[in-house]
Design a protein around this motif. Structure first.
Motif, mmCIF file in Angstrom:
data_model
loop_
_atom_site.group_PDB
_atom_site.id
_atom_site.type_symbol
_atom_site.label_atom_id
_atom_site.label_comp_id
_atom_site.label_asym_id
_atom_site.label_seq_id
_atom_site.Cartn_x
_atom_site.Cartn_y
_atom_site.Cartn_z
ATOM 1 N N ASP A 150 0.825 -1.205 0.000
ATOM 2 C CA ASP A 150 0.000 0.000 0.000
ATOM 3 C C ASP A 150 0.865 1.262 0.000
ATOM 4 O OD1 ASP A 150 -2.243 -1.567 0.042
ATOM 5 O OD2 ASP A 150 -2.594 -1.359 2.199
ATOM 6 N N GLU A 151 1.918 1.254 0.785
ATOM 7 C CA GLU A 151 2.790 2.431 0.885
ATOM 8 C C GLU A 151 3.458 2.737 -0.448
ATOM 9 O OE1 GLU A 151 6.674 4.009 3.458
ATOM 10 O OE2 GLU A 151 5.891 1.976 3.754
ATOM 11 N N ARG A 152 3.961 1.694 -1.097
ATOM 12 C CA ARG A 152 4.644 1.912 -2.395
ATOM 13 C C ARG A 152 3.638 2.300 -3.468
ATOM 14 N NH1 ARG A 152 7.542 3.836 -5.305
ATOM 15 N NH2 ARG A 152 9.369 3.013 -6.377
ATOM 16 N N TYR A 153 2.443 1.739 -3.390
ATOM 17 C CA TYR A 153 1.399 2.103 -4.355
ATOM 18 C C TYR A 153 1.063 3.590 -4.226
ATOM 19 C CZ TYR A 153 -3.195 2.253 -6.623
ATOM 20 O OH TYR A 153 -4.253 2.582 -7.423
ATOM 21 N N ASP A 154 0.955 4.065 -3.011
ATOM 22 C CA ASP A 154 0.673 5.483 -2.796
ATOM 23 C C ASP A 154 1.788 6.349 -3.377
ATOM 24 O OD1 ASP A 154 -1.675 4.854 -1.506
ATOM 25 O OD2 ASP A 154 -0.835 5.050 0.519
ATOM 26 N N GLU A 155 3.021 5.862 -3.301
ATOM 27 C CA GLU A 155 4.148 6.602 -3.866
ATOM 28 C C GLU A 155 4.047 6.655 -5.385
ATOM 29 O OE1 GLU A 155 7.750 4.846 -2.532
ATOM 30 O OE2 GLU A 155 7.446 5.370 -0.434
ATOM 31 N N GLN A 161 3.555 7.731 -11.534
ATOM 32 C CA GLN A 161 4.263 6.617 -12.159
ATOM 33 C C GLN A 161 3.326 5.534 -12.679
ATOM 34 O OE1 GLN A 161 7.328 6.618 -8.698
ATOM 35 N NE2 GLN A 161 8.275 5.400 -10.323
ATOM 36 N N ILE A 162 2.034 5.703 -12.509
ATOM 37 C CA ILE A 162 1.083 4.753 -13.097
ATOM 38 C C ILE A 162 0.798 5.198 -14.518
ATOM 39 C CG2 ILE A 162 -1.221 3.738 -12.948
ATOM 40 C CD1 ILE A 162 -1.044 4.100 -9.914
ATOM 41 N N LEU A 163 1.115 4.347 -15.471
ATOM 42 C CA LEU A 163 1.032 4.699 -16.884
ATOM 43 C C LEU A 163 -0.334 4.358 -17.478
ATOM 44 C CD1 LEU A 163 2.836 5.854 -19.147
ATOM 45 C CD2 LEU A 163 3.500 3.492 -19.681
ATOM 46 N N PHE A 164 -0.794 3.123 -17.253
ATOM 47 C CA PHE A 164 -2.082 2.660 -17.761
ATOM 48 C C PHE A 164 -2.827 1.904 -16.667
ATOM 49 C CE2 PHE A 164 0.600 2.514 -21.653
ATOM 50 C CZ PHE A 164 -0.138 3.352 -22.473
ATOM 51 N N ARG A 165 -4.164 1.989 -16.724
ATOM 52 C CA ARG A 165 -5.012 1.144 -15.884
ATOM 53 C C ARG A 165 -6.013 0.420 -16.778
ATOM 54 N NH1 ARG A 165 -4.676 3.020 -10.313
ATOM 55 N NH2 ARG A 165 -4.130 5.229 -10.194
ATOM 56 N N TYR A 166 -6.381 -0.791 -16.364
ATOM 57 C CA TYR A 166 -7.443 -1.522 -17.044
ATOM 58 C C TYR A 166 -8.774 -0.813 -16.780
ATOM 59 C CZ TYR A 166 -4.005 -5.309 -17.184
ATOM 60 O OH TYR A 166 -2.867 -6.059 -17.393
ATOM 61 N N CYS A 167 -9.581 -0.690 -17.829
ATOM 62 C CA CYS A 167 -10.868 0.003 -17.707
ATOM 63 C C CYS A 167 -11.864 -0.608 -18.682
ATOM 64 C CB CYS A 167 -10.686 1.500 -18.001
ATOM 65 S SG CYS A 167 -10.197 1.855 -19.714
ATOM 66 N N ALA A 177 -13.556 -4.998 -15.500
ATOM 67 C CA ALA A 177 -12.601 -4.607 -16.544
ATOM 68 C C ALA A 177 -11.167 -4.976 -16.188
ATOM 69 C CB ALA A 177 -12.696 -3.099 -16.797
ATOM 70 N N ASN A 178 -10.981 -5.437 -14.960
ATOM 71 C CA ASN A 178 -9.642 -5.803 -14.472
ATOM 72 C C ASN A 178 -9.442 -7.292 -14.711
ATOM 73 O OD1 ASN A 178 -7.297 -6.249 -13.027
ATOM 74 N ND2 ASN A 178 -7.945 -5.101 -11.214
ATOM 75 N N PRO A 179 -8.700 -7.679 -15.753
ATOM 76 C CA PRO A 179 -8.686 -9.089 -16.153
ATOM 77 C C PRO A 179 -7.921 -10.020 -15.231
ATOM 78 C CG PRO A 179 -7.097 -7.860 -17.440
ATOM 79 C CD PRO A 179 -7.848 -6.849 -16.614
ATOM 80 N N ASN A 180 -7.033 -9.485 -14.391
ATOM 81 C CA ASN A 180 -6.184 -10.357 -13.601
ATOM 82 C C ASN A 180 -6.179 -10.053 -12.102
ATOM 83 O OD1 ASN A 180 -4.570 -7.999 -13.548
ATOM 84 N ND2 ASN A 180 -3.544 -8.661 -15.433
ATOM 85 N N GLY A 181 -6.936 -9.045 -11.698
ATOM 86 C CA GLY A 181 -6.992 -8.682 -10.290
ATOM 87 C C GLY A 181 -5.885 -7.762 -9.835
ATOM 88 N N SER A 182 -5.268 -7.046 -10.772
ATOM 89 C CA SER A 182 -4.162 -6.154 -10.431
ATOM 90 C C SER A 182 -4.573 -5.081 -9.432
ATOM 91 C CB SER A 182 -3.629 -5.460 -11.694
ATOM 92 O OG SER A 182 -2.919 -6.363 -12.506
ATOM 93 N N THR A 183 -3.696 -4.772 -8.509
ATOM 94 C CA THR A 183 -3.929 -3.696 -7.547
ATOM 95 C C THR A 183 -4.212 -2.390 -8.300
ATOM 96 O OG1 THR A 183 -2.423 -4.707 -5.943
ATOM 97 C CG2 THR A 183 -2.895 -2.347 -5.692
ATOM 98 N N GLY A 184 -5.317 -1.746 -7.934
ATOM 99 C CA GLY A 184 -5.641 -0.466 -8.547
ATOM 100 C C GLY A 184 -5.887 -0.513 -10.039
ATOM 101 N N ASN A 185 -6.185 -1.710 -10.583
ATOM 102 C CA ASN A 185 -6.388 -1.884 -12.025
ATOM 103 C C ASN A 185 -5.146 -1.510 -12.844
ATOM 104 O OD1 ASN A 185 -9.179 -1.979 -11.006
ATOM 105 N ND2 ASN A 185 -9.797 -1.827 -13.152
ATOM 106 N N VAL A 186 -3.984 -1.562 -12.208
ATOM 107 C CA VAL A 186 -2.756 -1.129 -12.876
ATOM 108 C C VAL A 186 -2.351 -2.109 -13.977
ATOM 109 C CG1 VAL A 186 -0.279 -0.762 -12.567
ATOM 110 C CG2 VAL A 186 -1.901 0.177 -10.906
#
Length: 225
Positions: A150-155, A161-167, A177-186
């Protein structure tokens, strides 16, 4: 200008990557990992596949190939580096980017088209887009679930630094829309410098018009910078 597409034992998207880059007018060549980076390398792509059969965990063995020390050094010097699918796993395992890619929530290999929302349009990989744009590209992975503390995700969020999210097709972030369960749809993130990026979807498979969509082409043009 030559983009080195690094081939490990088990890589299977290296030819696709070279073909897509050449189609875009970007000089690219396959480089066997034991041969080291060519002197004229101006970009590096870590392609998809199943390096070393995904033994231990996906990307773990390739990340320890001697060439990855050269890749990290090149990245530190500002050379653009893009890891795709297995290349994203290699990039993560080698410390180019934060987090890790683990087994899909479904525990199954998934091959399908997905929608991605551009989260940061101020990078070499997304300068052809506007923030919030939605593109469609394919995925093909069994270990694509992005995991991070969680801490690194907030960073990552704070540093853009998040380039794309599943939507979904309308740009909404949903569990469906999140095909694999990625944190934050990343779906893709940046390294400490925006010239380094990794993503699970395959832009090279959405570049040639006679193969399918072309939404991935503008991602690969980041190598022109």
């Amino acid at each position: 200008m030559t983009v080195a597409v690094i081939q490990f034992g088990g890589s299977n998207c290296d030819r696709d990557a070279v073909r897509a880059l050449n189609y875009l007018g970007i000089d690219a060549e396959r480089v066997w990992h034991e041969d080291g980076l060519p002197e004229d390398t101006t970009g590096i792509m870590l392609p998809g596949g199943f390096s070393y059969g995904d033994y231990l965990r996906a990307g773990a063995m390739a990340a320890r190939s001697p060439i990855m020390a050269e890749v990290r050094e090149a990245a530190d010097d500002g050379v653009p580096v893009l890891g795709v699918c297995n290349g994203a796993q290699v990039g993560s395992e080698s410390g180019l980017t934060a987090g890790a890619f683990t087994t899909n929530k479904s525990a199954r290999f998934q091959c399908e088209h997905v929608h991605l929302r551009v989260e940061n349009a101020d990078t070499p990989w997304t300068e052809e887009f506007d923030e919030g744009d939605v593109i469609e590209v394919p995925i093909a992975h069994g270990e694509g679930r992005f995991e991070i503390t969680d801490e690194r995700y907030d960073e990552l969020e704070a540093n853009d630094q998040i380039l794309f999210r599943y939507c979904d097709a309308d740009g909404n972030l949903t569990d469906e829309a999140n095909p694999n369960g990625s944190t934050g749809n990343v779906a893709g993130i940046l390294g400490d410098d925006d010239s380094v990026a990794v993503l699970m979807p395959h832009p090279e498979r959405a570049t040639l018009p006679d193969v399918g969509g072309t939404d991935g082409a503008d991602v690969l043009t980041g190598f022109r910078v």
